[in-house]
Design an enzyme around this catalytic site. Structure first.
Site, PDB file in Angstrom:
ATOM      1  N   SER A   8       3.285  -5.764  22.452  1.00  0.00           N
ATOM      2  CA  SER A   8       2.003  -6.409  22.042  1.00  0.00           C
ATOM      3  C   SER A   8       1.634  -7.920  23.048  1.00  0.00           C
ATOM      4  O   SER A   8       2.360  -8.689  23.198  1.00  0.00           O
ATOM      5  CB  SER A   8       2.069  -6.983  20.674  1.00  0.00           C
ATOM      6  OG  SER A   8       2.480  -6.052  19.901  1.00  0.00           O
ATOM      7  N   CYS A   9       0.285  -7.862  23.237  1.00  0.00           N
ATOM      8  CA  CYS A   9      -0.684  -9.068  23.517  1.00  0.00           C
ATOM      9  C   CYS A   9      -0.054  -9.866  24.591  1.00  0.00           C
ATOM     10  O   CYS A   9       1.253 -10.166  24.921  1.00  0.00           O
ATOM     11  CB  CYS A   9      -0.621  -9.878  22.321  1.00  0.00           C
ATOM     12  SG  CYS A   9      -1.212  -8.800  20.816  1.00  0.00           S
TER      13      CYS A   9
END
Length: 473
Positions: A8-9
């Site tokens: 994620s991210c």
């Protein structure tokens, strides 16, 4: 976004004196475990907030305060597995981006285990953003929740208002720290604990869990004799970090500070940095769409196959939405907040500047289904990525021209809307900004359809299932 580990991210945080126009900016790619996780963009009215939040991920439940604020929001299209609100700006011009998945080291987790029924990313935006009136207040509210209820994951959360930018990190089940990004500085956060030396004599620059120092001292966690390095005490320094996380911070800093020489696999890449120039919206867009351009590690570059697959890029197939939450200081507060947003893979998508002080969002942004629908901004952009990537070298110039032209249009729109908004106030202003967002989004959508048309034709003209009879005559 943290539905599974290490998926994620990437976040970029910019202080007001480091930005091109004196605004604060917090930005993040929302990534998912896989390529598809449909998102929506909405405006949540104060009267639509519940009095109690009940998570669909676990049994976390919390009573909510009275008098919530209206705010923008980017929840999952299907909320049956949780809300996952992710990003937004409320009517006090406070922005929140939650979360950057992070990891606590095993020793600390043995002493302060994650709490199965605690708060997680899925709920954070919903139970914090509508109830805060400053970035600092956001840190305080989330900190109290973490200490009381615990958390079932380690995360980084960004808060900002017109004056301050804060980065909040959880470690273990009940501990956390937050650092104010200096006004003249920026930070880039991959999926790794970022905050370094905490100065406990400076509560205006750092905040922390009530017993953070005592917890570390009691359990002999600090390897240093002279400093309290939050990253070294609580974070991880694994081989996975060196390939998955630190290279992203390295590349973002390389772009903003090209004069610096750093090792992309270093455990010591600084969290706080200062550029020798003002940081623009376009700088952030470049970083959060990047794939190590200009280095041997670019998947589309000239490195060896091993080099091209050595590090996890920032712009990646699992990008779901990309936001820059900008709070400006050179216009009245009533229209100072802009929620820049794009759906899909950042490398192939244009951002739209949505004014945050609105009571609704465009139909093709707020109504997203779980099945492919080209009337949806999310699915249109996801489809463009699927069409463009197999023909990257043939179409990337066209894609970049589309993005540059859309960005020019967006910047012109902001200037024009600002000029007209200066004559309005109250509900008239809110209605005006809502209509203007519709117009801006419609134009970017129109341009996106034109790119889609071109990419479909290109892909069909380059199919391998073809035959030229002249080749056999």
């Amino acid at each position: 976004m943290s539905k599974t580990n290490q998926t994620s991210c990437t976040a970029v945080l910019v202080g007001k004196d480091a930005s091109f126009d004196g605004s604060t900016m917090i930005a993040r790619n929302e990534d998912a475990h896989g390529a598809i996780n449909p998102k929506r963009f909405t405006a949540v009215k104060a009267e639509d907030h519940p009095s109690k939040y009940v998570s669909k991920v676990n049994e976390f439940t919390i009573d909510l305060p009275d008098n919530p604020l209206r705010h923008t929001f980017t929840p999952s299209a299907d909320e049956s597995e949780g809300v996952w609100g992710e990003s937004g700006i409320n009517t006090s011009n406070v922005a929140m981006s939650a979360t950057e998945t992070e990891f606590t080291n095993p020793h600390v987790l043995g002493l302060d285990p994650l709490v199965k029924e605690g708060i997680g990313e899925e709920a954070m935006e919903s139970v914090v953003l509508p109830y805060i009136h400053s970035a600092r207040e956001g840190v305080e509210r989330l900190g109290k929740i973490i200490e009381k209820y615990g958390t079932f994951e380690s995360n980084g959360i960004a808060f900002s208002d017109a004056d301050e930018v804060w980065y909040f990190e959880t470690v273990g089940g009940h501990h956390w720290a937050a650092q104010r990004i200096p006004d003249d500085a920026y930070a880039i956060a991959p999926n790794q604990t970022g905050i370094q030396n905490i100065d406990f004599s400076k509560p205006d620059e750092f905040m922390w869990a009530t017993d953070l120092r005592e917890f570390a001292e009691k359990n002999h966690l600090n390897p240093s004799k002279t400093e309290f390095n939050f990253r070294n005490i609580f974070g991880t320094h694994t081989e996975a970090d060196r390939h998955y996380n630190t290279p992203r911070a390295w590349y973002g800093q390389k772009y903003l500070n090209p004069e610096m020489e750093q090792d992309p696999m270093s455990d010591e890449i600084p969290f706080i940095q200062r550029a020798d120039h003002k940081i623009s919206i376009e700088d952030i867009q470049y970083i959060l769409s990047s794939h190590y351009q200009g280095t041997p590690y670019d998947l589309f570059g000239n490195g060896t196959e091993e080099e091209k697959h050595r590090f996890r890029p920032i712009g990646i197939d699992r990008n779901q939405e990309f936001h820059i939450l900008q709070i400006r200081n050179d216009v009245p507060a009533e229209y100072a907040a802009i929620h820049w947003l794009t759906f899909g893979v950042n490398l192939y998508s244009a951002q739209v500047p949505f004014y945050a002080n609105v009571n609704d969002t465009p139909e093709n942004y707020k109504n997203t289904t779980n099945t492919v629908d080209l009337n949806s901004a999310y699915w249109l952009n996801k489809t463009i990525a699927a069409l463009a990537e197999p023909h990257y070298h043939q179409v990337i110039n066209e894609v970049n021209t589309f993005k540059d032209d859309a960005q020019s249009y967006a910047c012109g729109r902001v200037a024009a809307i600002d000029s007209l908004a200066a004559e309005l106030s109250g509900s008239d202003l809110i209605d005006f900004l809502t209509r203007q967002n519709e117009t801006t989004a419609a134009e970017v959508t129109k341009r996106t359809y034109a790119l889609f048309d071109s990419l479909v034709k290109h892909a069909n003209n380059h199919m391998q299932l073809t035959f030229d009879k002249g080749q056999n005559l």
